[in-house]
Design a protein around this motif. Structure first.
Motif, PDB file in Angstrom:
ATOM      1  N   THR A  50     -15.156 -28.975   0.410  1.00 15.18           N
ATOM      2  CA  THR A  50     -15.029 -28.229   1.671  1.00 15.18           C
ATOM      3  C   THR A  50     -13.563 -28.040   2.047  1.00 15.18           C
ATOM      4  OG1 THR A  50     -17.146 -29.061   2.490  1.00 15.18           O
ATOM      5  CG2 THR A  50     -15.584 -28.247   4.136  1.00 15.18           C
ATOM      6  N   LEU A  51     -12.788 -29.100   1.904  1.00 12.85           N
ATOM      7  CA  LEU A  51     -11.378 -29.057   2.260  1.00 12.85           C
ATOM      8  C   LEU A  51     -10.611 -28.076   1.372  1.00 12.85           C
ATOM      9  CD1 LEU A  51      -9.263 -30.172   4.137  1.00 12.85           C
ATOM     10  CD2 LEU A  51      -9.022 -32.169   2.656  1.00 12.85           C
ATOM     11  N   LEU A  52     -10.888 -28.093   0.093  1.00 12.72           N
ATOM     12  CA  LEU A  52     -10.189 -27.201  -0.830  1.00 12.72           C
ATOM     13  C   LEU A  52     -10.547 -25.737  -0.570  1.00 12.72           C
ATOM     14  CD1 LEU A  52     -10.384 -29.294  -4.135  1.00 12.72           C
ATOM     15  CD2 LEU A  52      -8.453 -29.041  -2.564  1.00 12.72           C
ATOM     16  N   ASN A  53     -11.783 -25.479  -0.169  1.00 14.61           N
ATOM     17  CA  ASN A  53     -12.171 -24.115   0.205  1.00 14.61           C
ATOM     18  C   ASN A  53     -11.435 -23.663   1.467  1.00 14.61           C
ATOM     19  OD1 ASN A  53     -13.927 -23.643  -1.939  1.00 14.61           O
ATOM     20  ND2 ASN A  53     -15.695 -24.471  -0.858  1.00 14.61           N
ATOM     21  N   ASP A  54     -11.275 -24.584   2.407  1.00 17.69           N
ATOM     22  CA  ASP A  54     -10.523 -24.270   3.628  1.00 17.69           C
ATOM     23  C   ASP A  54      -9.062 -23.963   3.299  1.00 17.69           C
ATOM     24  OD1 ASP A  54     -12.647 -24.527   5.390  1.00 17.69           O
ATOM     25  OD2 ASP A  54     -12.286 -26.651   5.767  1.00 17.69           O
ATOM     26  N   TYR A  55      -8.506 -24.680   2.332  1.00 19.00           N
ATOM     27  CA  TYR A  55      -7.122 -24.436   1.932  1.00 19.00           C
ATOM     28  C   TYR A  55      -6.935 -23.017   1.389  1.00 19.00           C
ATOM     29  CZ  TYR A  55      -5.732 -29.412   2.257  1.00 19.00           C
ATOM     30  OH  TYR A  55      -5.417 -30.680   2.706  1.00 19.00           O
ATOM     31  N   LYS A  56      -7.925 -22.507   0.657  1.00 16.74           N
ATOM     32  CA  LYS A  56      -7.838 -21.136   0.131  1.00 16.74           C
ATOM     33  C   LYS A  56      -7.799 -20.130   1.274  1.00 16.74           C
ATOM     34  CE  LYS A  56     -10.250 -22.191  -4.203  1.00 16.74           C
ATOM     35  NZ  LYS A  56     -11.500 -21.994  -4.985  1.00 16.74           N
ATOM     36  N   GLU A  57      -8.619 -20.371   2.300  1.00 13.73           N
ATOM     37  CA  GLU A  57      -8.617 -19.503   3.483  1.00 13.73           C
ATOM     38  C   GLU A  57      -7.266 -19.568   4.194  1.00 13.73           C
ATOM     39  OE1 GLU A  57     -10.961 -19.050   7.756  1.00 13.73           O
ATOM     40  OE2 GLU A  57     -11.802 -20.346   6.194  1.00 13.73           O
ATOM     41  N   LEU A  58      -6.707 -20.762   4.286  1.00 13.36           N
ATOM     42  CA  LEU A  58      -5.398 -20.957   4.904  1.00 13.36           C
ATOM     43  C   LEU A  58      -4.335 -20.123   4.194  1.00 13.36           C
ATOM     44  CD1 LEU A  58      -3.362 -22.646   6.709  1.00 13.36           C
ATOM     45  CD2 LEU A  58      -3.274 -24.245   4.783  1.00 13.36           C
ATOM     46  N   GLN A  59      -4.317 -20.176   2.874  1.00 10.11           N
ATOM     47  CA  GLN A  59      -3.306 -19.447   2.110  1.00 10.11           C
ATOM     48  C   GLN A  59      -3.399 -17.944   2.371  1.00 10.11           C
ATOM     49  OE1 GLN A  59      -2.829 -20.884  -1.796  1.00 10.11           O
ATOM     50  NE2 GLN A  59      -1.404 -19.290  -2.442  1.00 10.11           N
ATOM     51  N   ASN A  60      -4.600 -17.422   2.462  1.00 11.61           N
ATOM     52  CA  ASN A  60      -4.777 -15.996   2.743  1.00 11.61           C
ATOM     53  C   ASN A  60      -4.242 -15.622   4.119  1.00 11.61           C
ATOM     54  OD1 ASN A  60      -6.013 -15.487   0.260  1.00 11.61           O
ATOM     55  ND2 ASN A  60      -8.065 -15.913   1.049  1.00 11.61           N
ATOM     56  N   MET A  61      -4.424 -16.524   5.088  1.00 11.77           N
ATOM     57  CA  MET A  61      -3.980 -16.247   6.452  1.00 11.77           C
ATOM     58  C   MET A  61      -2.464 -16.234   6.592  1.00 11.77           C
ATOM     59  SD  MET A  61      -6.768 -18.387   8.723  1.00 11.77           S
ATOM     60  CE  MET A  61      -6.087 -17.824  10.286  1.00 11.77           C
ATOM     61  N   LEU A  62      -1.777 -16.911   5.677  1.00 12.25           N
ATOM     62  CA  LEU A  62      -0.323 -17.028   5.774  1.00 12.25           C
ATOM     63  C   LEU A  62       0.404 -15.797   5.251  1.00 12.25           C
ATOM     64  CD1 LEU A  62       0.176 -20.768   4.805  1.00 12.25           C
ATOM     65  CD2 LEU A  62       0.539 -19.730   7.054  1.00 12.25           C
ATOM     66  N   GLY A  63      -0.330 -14.793   4.792  1.00  8.71           N
ATOM     67  CA  GLY A  63       0.306 -13.562   4.323  1.00  8.71           C
ATOM     68  C   GLY A  63       0.728 -13.683   2.874  1.00  8.71           C
ATOM     69  N   GLY A  64       1.222 -12.601   2.334  1.00 12.89           N
ATOM     70  CA  GLY A  64       1.659 -12.608   0.942  1.00 12.89           C
ATOM     71  C   GLY A  64       2.994 -13.290   0.769  1.00 12.89           C
ATOM     72  N   GLY A  65       3.468 -13.314  -0.465  1.00 12.84           N
ATOM     73  CA  GLY A  65       4.762 -13.923  -0.749  1.00 12.84           C
ATOM     74  C   GLY A  65       5.907 -13.000  -0.347  1.00 12.84           C
ATOM     75  N   GLY A  66       7.108 -13.438  -0.660  1.00 13.30           N
ATOM     76  CA  GLY A  66       8.283 -12.604  -0.437  1.00 13.30           C
ATOM     77  C   GLY A  66       8.871 -12.667   0.953  1.00 13.30           C
ATOM     78  N   ALA A  67       8.657 -13.770   1.691  1.00 17.88           N
ATOM     79  CA  ALA A  67       9.173 -13.870   3.063  1.00 17.88           C
ATOM     80  C   ALA A  67      10.692 -13.734   3.115  1.00 17.88           C
ATOM     81  CB  ALA A  67       8.744 -15.197   3.687  1.00 17.88           C
TER      82      ALA A  67
END
Length: 372
Positions: free
Chosen positions: A341-358
């Motif tokens: 469950t936690l690892l699935n939540d982490y995938k959602e978190l990464q998507n919310m943080l936007g793409g790379g290249g900040a």
């Protein structure tokens, strides 16, 4: 162009260094003078003062070191005037940087702010100083753009710079890392007790006491570069299954099954590496009681703040006990459903943080130079 950059801690040093690298790609003749750390210096910036001389944590600690802080502010103002940069770039570190932003604006120097202070958590009134003294703000958390919009302040969401830093590290992760550090194939739990002696002294003994219940696990401390090994040894004596590594935090997380992490940027880094974690915080009681009354957010970890719900367990102040740490760590290590469950939540978190290249996006926007 000549830039003056101020970062007051290790994470700011990392992100400012990457920003310097990206600005240089657009302007090879650019020059940088900085308050920061070794990483900024490695990118060719002239280091005026190291962040390890600037980091004071908590209300009581700031008051105790107020004379030093005020001397640093005066020195910084003088140095800026003597060097007359074309632009000032500030990285988080609000108590210091907002004073310098005001000074720079009053002296006709353009001000950029990369990585917003966490004014959404407390001292929201600072938004008015930002509107007055900052020409352009670059934010790295998705909800920050919404926050500033409430104050009629149009900021740029550039994504989180950790995404690039972590992705780059994943590409060079060496499978021989365990062997190089004399670790066997026993599962590893990472201990990230913070970067300042004050917080390490509070967090590490509790983490080590919890570690005593897991003889079948290797515990590895991510040592802060500015803290001597002898300091850690005062706590680790007698713990044979505990080791320490320096300047290898990302490699450590790449090989860890779980982690105990002091609140801060490290909580987000741990999640982006896909490592189940327990977030820990315990501060000076007076500082904590003051903060408790002023802070306006429900969570202390960036993971939970971005997700707007409890994804990782937070053990704060009186809840941070050896018993609670032990219980939560057992769940992270041995409860497969909880881990999934936690690892699935982490995938959602990464998507919310936007793409790379900040860093690249921010460099481009700085070169464009328009204000709010």
């Amino acid at each position: 162009m000549n830039y003056y950059i101020i970062a007051g801690e290790a994470s700011g040093d990392l992100h400012a260094a990457n920003l310097i690298k990206e600005i240089k790609k657009l302007d090879s003749a650019s020059k940088f003078r900085c308050w920061g750390g070794d990483l900024m210096q490695q990118q060719g910036a002239t280091l005026v003062k190291h962040y390890r001389d600037l980091a004071f944590m908590g209300f009581i600690e700031v008051i105790a070191n107020l004379k030093t802080i005020l001397r640093n502010i005066d020195f910084c103002k003088k140095d800026i005037l003597e060097n007359r940069p074309d632009a000032l770039i500030l990285v988080d570190y609000p108590g210091f940087n907002l004073r310098i932003a005001k000074f720079a604006t009053e002296n006709g120097i353009k001000v950029f702010y990369y990585i917003s202070p966490q004014i959404w958590a407390w001292k929201q009134s600072r938004v008015h100083d930002i509107k007055k003294y900052v020409d352009r703000m670059f934010v790295i958390l998705p909800f920050e753009k919404e926050f500033y919009k409430k104050f009629d302040c149009d900021v740029d969401f550039v994504g989180h710079p950790l995404l690039d830093a972590i992705e780059a590290n994943k590409l060079i992760t060496d499978d021989s890392w365990k062997q190089q550090n004399s670790f066997d194939d026993t599962p590893i739990v990472a201990l990230l007790p913070g970067s300042r002696k004050q917080e390490i002294s509070t967090m590490l003994p509790l983490m080590l006491s919890a570690a005593a219940s897991f003889k079948e696990i290797q515990f590895v401390i991510a040592g802060a570069p500015s803290v001597a090994n002898e300091f850690y040894e005062t706590f680790t004596r007698g713990y044979d299954h505990v080791a320490i590594v320096y300047n290898q935090t990302y490699q450590l997380l790449s090989h860890s099954k779980a982690a105990l992490v002091t609140s801060g940027t490290a909580t987000l880094e741990t999640a982006l590496f896909g490592v189940p974690e327990v977030v820990c915080y315990k501060g000076n009681m007076i500082s904590y009681q003051i903060a408790k009354r002023l802070i306006k957010v429900e969570y202390i970890s960036l993971v939970n703040l971005v997700m707007k719900r409890e994804v990782v367990k937070e053990l704060i102040q009186h809840e941070l006990t050896v018993e609670n740490l032990t219980k939560e760590l057992k769940g992270l290590l041995y409860d497969e459903a909880k881990r999934k469950t936690l690892l699935n939540d982490y995938k959602e978190l990464q998507n919310m943080l936007g793409g790379g290249g900040a860093s690249a996006k921010t460099a481009q926007l700085i070169k464009q130079k328009p204000s709010f």
